[in-house]
Design a protein around this motif. Structure first.
Motif, short mmCIF file in Angstrom:
data_model
loop_
_atom_site.label_atom_id
_atom_site.label_comp_id
_atom_site.label_asym_id
_atom_site.label_seq_id
_atom_site.Cartn_x
_atom_site.Cartn_y
_atom_site.Cartn_z
N UNK A 81 31.62 -18.72 108.07
CA UNK A 81 30.71 -19.84 107.83
C UNK A 81 29.50 -19.43 107.00
N UNK A 82 28.96 -18.25 107.26
CA UNK A 82 27.71 -17.83 106.61
C UNK A 82 27.93 -17.09 105.30
N UNK A 83 28.97 -16.30 105.23
CA UNK A 83 29.16 -15.43 104.07
C UNK A 83 30.45 -15.69 103.31
N UNK A 84 31.26 -16.66 103.77
CA UNK A 84 32.52 -16.94 103.11
C UNK A 84 33.53 -15.81 103.25
N UNK A 85 33.43 -15.04 104.32
CA UNK A 85 34.32 -13.89 104.52
C UNK A 85 35.56 -14.38 105.27
N UNK A 134 23.64 -6.75 95.65
CA UNK A 134 24.52 -7.76 95.07
C UNK A 134 25.98 -7.33 95.18
N UNK A 135 26.88 -8.27 94.95
CA UNK A 135 28.30 -7.95 94.95
C UNK A 135 28.62 -6.90 93.90
N UNK A 195 26.13 -10.04 101.04
CA UNK A 195 27.53 -9.77 100.71
C UNK A 195 28.02 -8.64 101.61
N UNK A 196 28.97 -8.89 102.50
CA UNK A 196 29.50 -7.80 103.33
C UNK A 196 30.17 -6.74 102.46
N UNK A 197 29.89 -5.48 102.75
CA UNK A 197 30.44 -4.40 101.93
C UNK A 197 31.96 -4.45 101.88
N UNK A 198 32.60 -4.74 102.99
CA UNK A 198 34.06 -4.69 103.03
C UNK A 198 34.73 -5.80 102.24
N UNK A 199 33.96 -6.72 101.67
CA UNK A 199 34.55 -7.80 100.88
C UNK A 199 34.61 -7.48 99.39
#
Length: 393
Positions: free
Chosen positions: A85-89, A188-189, A223-227
């Motif tokens: 919901x929050x990060x689109x992960x 950033x991504x 941006x979660x690192x694992x994404x």
């Protein structure tokens, strides 16, 4: 029967609901380390009441006597929903998670999985002081890769640090702070993808501390690192503790990228005994039902960042401050005040304001202080007035 307080309004500013008198009745580190004449704006505790959904969950557990050992994936499932919901992960894999006692103890366990005794750990300084403390307590050397003047990752410095860490055939790891503490920088991504590329090219494993992930300013995107591309062998640590002020209710999650699932599977089963069962209940409730409360907090923190910038501009214009993209921490450059390497010591002695000392954050911290903005506007205002008096007396 225990009852949940009903004076907590999820739509109100959580930072304006407790008086100074109420806060001074707390027995935690923030409020008991210094005498009562000191304003404590230092350690990462927030001056907020507990969000009502969390209080309800804890009370229900206590009334039921549900205070045994933790088990199951409810925490991970709640984080997966929150991350979507929050990060689109959408690729959060519950099966590649494990509960750990807290983020820093989880970091220690992840470093053990991807590197060996005595292997170096690279960090971006200035950085959260426990990075140094926990790494050194493991008997590992710290290799610093300083941030650039804007507080962002300097990739030339990072690559050079990787090369130094690899000397002698070691298996180094890189402990990434994302969002960064103390600067509040949100990577950033593209930056995170470059981290993954460099780490892969040099054979360095990445462990990401993402504890501040939910606490972002308006206009910023975590941006979660694992994404990001290339991060498949990474490991991440996340927790609800910072965003909902749950540090005393120990629980966190270790999350593995697809290529690190085997590493996480090697974590000793006894590590999962460390988290608090009630803590997991509280963190799960925060992630599932604490969104409105969090949004109110984020809006309040945006207001406090603007307030601090205004106050410093009016009263201490020599202090350089750039409102952060994340965390509830302010990184203040006090070098122009000529207070030496540790201005926090001067503000404490002369102004009776407790801040974090910049030198504790490693190279690049001299002349800085870290201020905790997760308090009322009145206390921030009082703190700046005291700091001003400390340097003008």
């Amino acid at each position: 029967m225990v009852t949940v307080p009903r004076d907590i309004n999820a739509d109100a500013n959580p930072l304006r609901q407790l008086s100074l008198e109420q806060l001074r009745r707390r027995t935690s580190m923030k409020w008991r380390t210094y005498p009562d004449d000191v304003l404590p704006l230092w350690v990462a505790e927030m001056d907020v009441p507990l969000a009502e959904p969390i209080a309800r969950a804890i009370v229900a557990a206590v009334e039921l006597g549900d205070t045994g050992y933790p088990v199951g994936t409810a925490y991970a499932e709640a984080l997966a929903e929150f991350a979507r919901a929050r990060w689109g992960w959408d690729g959060f894999a519950v099966e590649r998670t494990a509960i750990v006692p807290d983020v820093m103890l989880g970091v220690v366990e992840m470093l053990k999985l991807v590197s060996g005794p005595g292997d170096p750990v690279v960090v971006n300084c200035p950085v959260y002081p426990p990075f140094y403390q926990f790494i050194e307590s493991m008997g590992r050397p710290v290799v610093e890769a300083p941030l650039d003047p804007g507080g962002r990752i300097d990739f030339a410095e990072l690559d050079a640090a990787f090369v130094r860490a690899l000397a002698g055939g070691s298996r180094p790891a890189y402990l990434l702070c994302s969002p960064h503490n103390p600067t509040g920088t949100v990577h950033t991504a593209a930056e995170l993808a470059e981290v993954a590329r460099l780490a892969r090219a040099r054979g360095v494993r990445v462990v990401a501390d993402e504890i501040h992930a939910p606490i972002v300013a308006e206009g910023a995107t975590f941006v979660p690192y694992l994404t990001v591309p290339g991060a498949e062998s990474g490991l991440s640590l996340m927790s609800a503790s910072k965003a909902w002020n749950l540090a005393g209710l120990k629980a966190a999650l270790a999350i593995a990228g697809p290529a690190a699932a085997g590493d996480l599977a090697r974590m000793p089963e006894v590590v999962s005994h460390g988290p608090s069962h009630v803590g997991i209940i509280a963190h799960t409730a925060a992630l599932r039902d604490g969104g409105d409360w969090l949004d109110a907090l984020l809006a309040a923190l945006d207001d406090n960042r603007r307030l601090l910038a205004k106050l410093l501009g009016e009263h201490l214009p020599a202090v350089r401050y750039e409102p952060a993209e994340a965390t509830y921490l302010a990184w203040l450059d006090c070098g122009a005040l000529d207070l030496g390497d540790d201005p926090a010591a001067v503000f404490l002695r002369r102004g009776r304001v407790a801040l974090n000392s910049g030198p504790d954050f490693g190279t690049g911290g001299a002349g800085f202080v870290r201020m905790n903005l997760a308090t009322s506007p009145e206390l921030i205002t009082e703190a700046v007035h005291r700091m001003t008096a400390a340097v003008t007396r």
